[in-house]
Design an enzyme around this catalytic site. Structure first.
Site, PDB file in Angstrom:
ATOM      1  N   LYS A  66     -40.470  -2.704  -2.905  1.00 15.39           N
ATOM      2  CA  LYS A  66     -39.998  -2.531  -1.500  1.00 15.39           C
ATOM      3  C   LYS A  66     -39.259  -1.102  -1.316  1.00 15.39           C
ATOM      4  CE  LYS A  66     -40.077  -7.099  -0.377  1.00 15.39           C
ATOM      5  NZ  LYS A  66     -39.651  -8.386  -1.382  1.00 15.39           N
ATOM      6  N   HIS A  98     -49.044 -10.253  -3.728  1.00 14.60           N
ATOM      7  CA  HIS A  98     -49.179  -8.723  -3.423  1.00 14.60           C
ATOM      8  C   HIS A  98     -50.380  -8.478  -4.279  1.00 14.60           C
ATOM      9  CE1 HIS A  98     -47.638  -8.158  -7.694  1.00 14.60           C
ATOM     10  NE2 HIS A  98     -46.502  -8.637  -7.298  1.00 14.60           N
ATOM     11  N   CYS A 106     -36.318 -11.209 -14.052  1.00 10.82           N
ATOM     12  CA  CYS A 106     -37.077 -11.570 -15.217  1.00 10.82           C
ATOM     13  C   CYS A 106     -37.024 -13.180 -15.369  1.00 10.82           C
ATOM     14  CB  CYS A 106     -36.435 -11.135 -16.746  1.00 10.82           C
ATOM     15  SG  CYS A 106     -36.490  -9.268 -16.584  1.00 10.82           S
ATOM     16  N   HIS A 111     -51.202  -9.588  -7.892  1.00 13.17           N
ATOM     17  CA  HIS A 111     -51.516 -10.882  -8.294  1.00 13.17           C
ATOM     18  C   HIS A 111     -53.221 -11.127  -7.626  1.00 13.17           C
ATOM     19  CE1 HIS A 111     -47.284 -11.709  -6.702  1.00 13.17           C
ATOM     20  NE2 HIS A 111     -47.257 -11.938  -8.151  1.00 13.17           N
ATOM     21  N   CYS A 123     -31.081 -12.012 -16.554  1.00 20.13           N
ATOM     22  CA  CYS A 123     -31.720 -11.324 -15.392  1.00 20.13           C
ATOM     23  C   CYS A 123     -32.651 -12.326 -14.279  1.00 20.13           C
ATOM     24  CB  CYS A 123     -32.425 -10.236 -15.777  1.00 20.13           C
ATOM     25  SG  CYS A 123     -33.496  -9.335 -14.384  1.00 20.13           S
ATOM     26  N   LYS A 181     -44.773   2.941  -9.504  1.00 20.94           N
ATOM     27  CA  LYS A 181     -44.776   1.326  -9.646  1.00 20.94           C
ATOM     28  C   LYS A 181     -44.232   1.047  -8.302  1.00 20.94           C
ATOM     29  CE  LYS A 181     -41.828  -2.217 -11.685  1.00 20.94           C
ATOM     30  NZ  LYS A 181     -40.593  -2.739 -12.349  1.00 20.94           N
ATOM     31  N   HIS A 187     -36.351  -4.366 -13.874  1.00 22.18           N
ATOM     32  CA  HIS A 187     -35.761  -4.740 -12.383  1.00 22.18           C
ATOM     33  C   HIS A 187     -35.053  -3.834 -11.942  1.00 22.18           C
ATOM     34  CE1 HIS A 187     -38.066  -8.293 -13.568  1.00 22.18           C
ATOM     35  NE2 HIS A 187     -38.435  -8.268 -12.465  1.00 22.18           N
ATOM     36  N   CYS A 223     -31.310  -3.955 -16.303  1.00 17.97           N
ATOM     37  CA  CYS A 223     -32.535  -4.424 -16.869  1.00 17.97           C
ATOM     38  C   CYS A 223     -33.650  -3.496 -16.548  1.00 17.97           C
ATOM     39  CB  CYS A 223     -33.025  -5.760 -16.071  1.00 17.97           C
ATOM     40  SG  CYS A 223     -34.722  -6.076 -16.356  1.00 17.97           S
TER      41      CYS A 223
END
Ligand code: MSP
Length: 528
Positions: free
Chosen positions: A313, A31, A143, A34, A140, A310, A160, A157
């Site tokens: 999806k 994405h 993570c 990266h 998690c 943030k 996430h 978490c």
């Protein structure tokens, strides 16, 4: 008081500047985060090369662990076939983005990565820093790590937004606690420089809160996808222990000691803010345990937000870098993230911001200035511009004064470039404030636009041919300088500018420029 600059990369061996990106998980296609990290690292690599340093630039993919194994199963594929496919997506993306990495390490590579990862494990064993312990904790999968109860918010978490799994296992533990004091000292003294300062403070507080030993393996029975623990078939190395070692295995550790010795320690690990503790605590502790030198610095970038939020999806706001690259080109993408995303903070990415920045800076700014100047040089001088007395046609600046606006003659164009633009650019680049370095370059573009507006070469040509030629010569010098300064960010545009405007810009005496006609605008305006 001026802060002392950390001198990163100073090495008595004068070795290449070795820099890395983090290695991305191969659980999904790349994405924009990266793409951003790779571009940021690439700009730094290209800038170092431009200043005459030899560089070794490593990137790669992180291919083990539960997250990836589960995803492969969902897709009905073997883990290996699945990561082969995803790793290829990363390679293709980085190719499109003109990332100039010297090598690409994959953690599922049994020849390049496994021997070094296992050798490192054995070093930790030899130092007495690995021991087995029964453990019950919260894991998690997002993570790929255990999290403590106090880190959970409403049982979830924070990163996430998911409830961790309760795991009860006998694992190998790494004596992280043993290294707390020494890590604190090395970070505080900048022997291990953490940039920016706010991240340094964050990691120091994390260390001062107390470090606990960490689980460093998972039973083969529950996570069968990883690097096997040497001499214990029942365990796989914990994915972060395996992944972090890419920074040494990627340059030969465990297989090519000569290469390793010529490159290690890394001068800079470039990572996002979410994986700071792995890089500024776990990794250096592992290296201390293995008696290997520590990296010189960790540069921590912020996150790209999608319209202030943030990316996720479920919100449907994930930005696909390929969409922008395919539509506007890799250089436009590189330019946007470099100019508009401050590397040390979170930055907002929206289509409108992208278009505004592209149109403002590239289409109407640099592209338009180039085509106008080239057209005039062609029309009035057949494309050959010889300087007469370019210093006598300086920038003219409008100043506000109490008695009304006042025009003053500024300095010569070449003087401004050498005394103001280039030093400021260098200072920003040396501090990795790439957006500020580019702001400074685009100030020059604006000033050159103003310069043309002021001297009006299209009118001046009727009365003073030599002065017109000097005006155009100055603008061409400015354009070539812009071309040079944007090279790390837009290498192809930079080469194109050098091809369109040929001439020596480094000689002590001003020398002539020849320009080639433009086949098409450098940057077509985006109409939306
Ligand atoms: N596999 C680990 C890293 C191991 S390094 C030994 C990992 N992978 S990741 O795919 O989740 O993230 C890779 C990099 O992308 C990290 O540096 C991370 O911070 C960065 N980014 C992930 N999302 C991002 C944004 N939205 N914006 C910018 N960078 C972000 O962590």
């Amino acid at each position: 008081m001026k802060k002392e600059k950390p001198s990163i990369g100073a090495d008595s061996r004068n070795k290449p500047f070795y820099l890395t990106t983090s290695i991305a998980y191969t659980n999904a296609k790349p994405h924009v985060g990266h793409a951003y990290e790779a571009v940021l690292a690439d700009i730094i690599a290209r800038d170092k090369r431009a200043t005459g340093q030899e560089v070794f630039f490593l990137t790669g993919t992180d291919e083990h662990g539960s997250k990836i194994l589960r995803k492969a199963k969902e897709e009905g594929m073997s883990a290996q076939a699945f990561v082969n496919q995803i790793s290829e997506f990363f390679k293709v993306l980085y190719g499109k983005l003109l990332i100039s990495n010297d090598d690409f390490i994959r953690t599922s590579d049994k020849e390049k990565h496994w021997p070094g990862a296992q050798k490192l494990w054995e070093k930790l064993v030899a130092s007495g820093d690995l021991y087995k312990k029964n453990y019950k904790g919260f894991y998690c999968v997002g993570c790929e790590g255990f999290i403590t109860e106090k880190e959970l918010v409403n049982g979830l978490c924070v990163l996430h937004g998911k409830a961790p799994e309760v795991v009860e296992e006998e694992n190998y533990f790494f004596r992280l606690s043993k290294y707390a004091k020494i890590l604190e000292e090395k970070i505080l003294s900048n022997e291990l420089t953490v940039l920016p300062e706010v991240r340094k403070n964050e990691i120091i507080s994390f260390i001062q809160e107390g470090l606990e030993d960490i689980s460093f393996s998972r039973p083969e029975a529950s996570v069968p996808w990883g690097v096997p623990v040497p001499n214990d078939k029942t365990h796989m190395m914990y994915v972060w222990c395996d992944a972090l070692s890419n920074y040494i295995t990627g340059v030969g550790y465990g297989r090519n000691e000569e290469q390793f010795n010529s490159l290690w320690p890394a001068d800079m690990h470039i990572i996002g803010k979410d994986i700071l503790r792995f890089h500024a605590v776990f990794w250096p502790a592992m290296l201390l345990s293995a008696e290997l030198p520590l990296p010189k610095s960790v540069l921590v970038h912020g996150f790209i937000l999608s319209d202030g939020k943030k990316m996720s999806k479920s919100l449907g706001n994930v930005i696909d870098p390929e969409e922008y690259i395919n539509e506007y080109g890799a250089e436009a993408f590189r330019f946007f993230v470099a100019k508009e995303i401050p590397p040390f903070e979170d930055g907002d990415f929206t289509k409108q911001k992208f278009i505004d920045s592209y149109n403002g800076n590239l289409a109407n700014g640099l592209g338009n200035l180039l085509s106008r100047t080239v057209a005039m040089a062609e029309k009035y001088f057949d494309g050959n511009i010889t300087p007469h007395s370019p210093e006598s046609v300086p920038f003219v600046k409008k100043l506000k004064s109490p008695t009304g606006d006042q025009e003053i003659e500024g300095y010569g164009v070449s003087y401004t470039i050498e005394q103001e633009i280039i030093p400021k650019y260098r200072e920003c680049m040396d501090e990795y404030r790439i957006h500020h370095a580019l702001d400074n370059v685009f100030v020059l573009v604006k000033e050159l636009d103003g310069y043309i507006a002021n001297y009006e070469p299209f009118k001046l040509i009727k009365t003073d041919k030599d002065k017109t030629e000097d005006v155009l010569w100055n603008v061409l010098l400015g354009l070539r300088t812009v071309g040079e300064l944007i090279r790390p960010v837009m290498p192809e545009t930079s080469a194109l500018i050098e091809d369109i405007i040929t001439g020596d810009i480094k000689s002590a005496e001003p020398s002539s420029f020849s320009v080639k006609p433009l086949e098409k605008p450098l940057f077509a305006r985006i109409t939306s």
